[in-house]
Write a protein that holds these residues in place. Structure first.
Motif, short mmCIF file in Angstrom:
data_model
loop_
_atom_site.label_atom_id
_atom_site.label_comp_id
_atom_site.label_asym_id
_atom_site.label_seq_id
_atom_site.Cartn_x
_atom_site.Cartn_y
_atom_site.Cartn_z
N ARG A 81 -2.93 -2.75 9.02
CA ARG A 81 -3.88 -2.11 8.39
C ARG A 81 -3.70 -0.85 9.10
O ARG A 81 -4.41 -0.03 7.97
CB ARG A 81 -5.10 -3.29 9.00
CG ARG A 81 -5.67 -2.53 8.01
CD ARG A 81 -6.08 -2.77 6.45
NE ARG A 81 -7.23 -2.35 5.62
CZ ARG A 81 -7.10 -1.35 4.57
NH1 ARG A 81 -5.75 -1.23 4.20
NH2 ARG A 81 -8.14 -1.08 4.11
N ALA A 82 -4.16 -0.85 10.15
CA ALA A 82 -3.67 0.53 10.73
C ALA A 82 -2.49 1.69 9.90
O ALA A 82 -2.59 2.67 10.03
CB ALA A 82 -3.08 0.47 11.98
N VAL A 83 -1.32 0.92 9.60
CA VAL A 83 -0.40 1.61 9.43
C VAL A 83 -0.82 1.87 8.06
O VAL A 83 -0.58 3.80 7.78
CB VAL A 83 1.16 0.85 9.15
CG1 VAL A 83 2.17 1.79 8.78
CG2 VAL A 83 1.19 0.33 10.80
N GLU A 84 -1.29 1.35 7.26
CA GLU A 84 -1.65 1.25 5.55
C GLU A 84 -2.86 2.70 6.07
O GLU A 84 -2.63 3.34 4.52
CB GLU A 84 -2.15 0.19 5.28
CG GLU A 84 -1.02 -0.64 4.71
CD GLU A 84 -1.60 -2.10 4.80
OE1 GLU A 84 -2.51 -2.08 4.34
OE2 GLU A 84 -0.70 -2.82 4.21
N THR A 85 -3.76 2.71 6.91
CA THR A 85 -4.49 3.59 7.09
C THR A 85 -4.31 4.96 7.12
O THR A 85 -4.81 5.85 6.56
CB THR A 85 -5.71 2.66 7.54
OG1 THR A 85 -6.57 2.04 7.23
CG2 THR A 85 -7.36 4.10 7.65
N LEU A 86 -3.40 4.97 8.02
CA LEU A 86 -2.49 6.51 8.35
C LEU A 86 -1.93 7.11 7.13
O LEU A 86 -2.30 8.47 6.98
CB LEU A 86 -1.13 6.26 10.09
CG LEU A 86 -1.00 7.09 9.69
CD1 LEU A 86 -1.71 8.18 10.61
CD2 LEU A 86 0.27 6.73 10.86
N LEU A 87 -1.01 6.20 6.60
CA LEU A 87 -0.12 6.92 5.64
C LEU A 87 -1.07 7.12 4.34
O LEU A 87 -1.24 8.03 4.12
CB LEU A 87 0.93 5.45 5.11
CG LEU A 87 1.70 5.38 6.08
CD1 LEU A 87 2.81 3.96 5.65
CD2 LEU A 87 2.64 6.61 6.13
N VAL A 88 -2.33 6.70 4.17
CA VAL A 88 -2.85 6.67 3.15
C VAL A 88 -4.06 7.85 3.28
O VAL A 88 -3.79 8.83 2.46
CB VAL A 88 -3.51 5.43 1.80
CG1 VAL A 88 -5.12 6.07 1.82
CG2 VAL A 88 -3.09 5.13 1.58
N ASP A 89 -4.61 8.25 4.54
CA ASP A 89 -5.35 9.00 5.12
C ASP A 89 -4.50 10.47 5.30
O ASP A 89 -4.91 11.70 5.45
CB ASP A 89 -5.76 8.59 6.88
CG ASP A 89 -7.27 8.16 5.72
OD1 ASP A 89 -7.33 7.36 4.63
OD2 ASP A 89 -7.79 6.86 7.25
#
Length: 81
Positions: free
Chosen positions: A33-41
């Motif tokens: 989830r942290a990786v997904e948030t990093l990429l989107v943000d």
């Protein structure tokens, strides 16, 4: 806030989230989830839209990544382009 500062904040948040998440559970699952948030943000900092695709086979390259990222609208498909 300047892009550089926004990006630093996003990466800092990512690190803090991962640090907490890695204390529990499986490492890969814990930070997904942290990786997904990093990429989107991070894409958002540059005015781009990151579209995430979980475990989709990319036949052209004969791979099945845990996470594929498509920026914007093109290509419209991720697995057969």
């Amino acid at each position: 806030m300047q892009r550089k500062d926004q990006f630093r904040s996003i990466v800092s948040d990512f690190g803090a989230t991962c640090k907490q998440a890695l204390l529990h559970g499986q490492k890969q699952a814990a930070i997904r989830r942290a990786v997904e948030t990093l990429l989107v943000d991070a894409a958002g900092v540059w005015g781009l839209k990151a579209v995430l695709h979980a475990e989709v086979a990319i036949t052209a390259h004969r791979i099945r990544p845990d996470l594929a990222v498509r920026i914007g609208k093109l290509p419209r498909c991720i697995n057969s382009c």
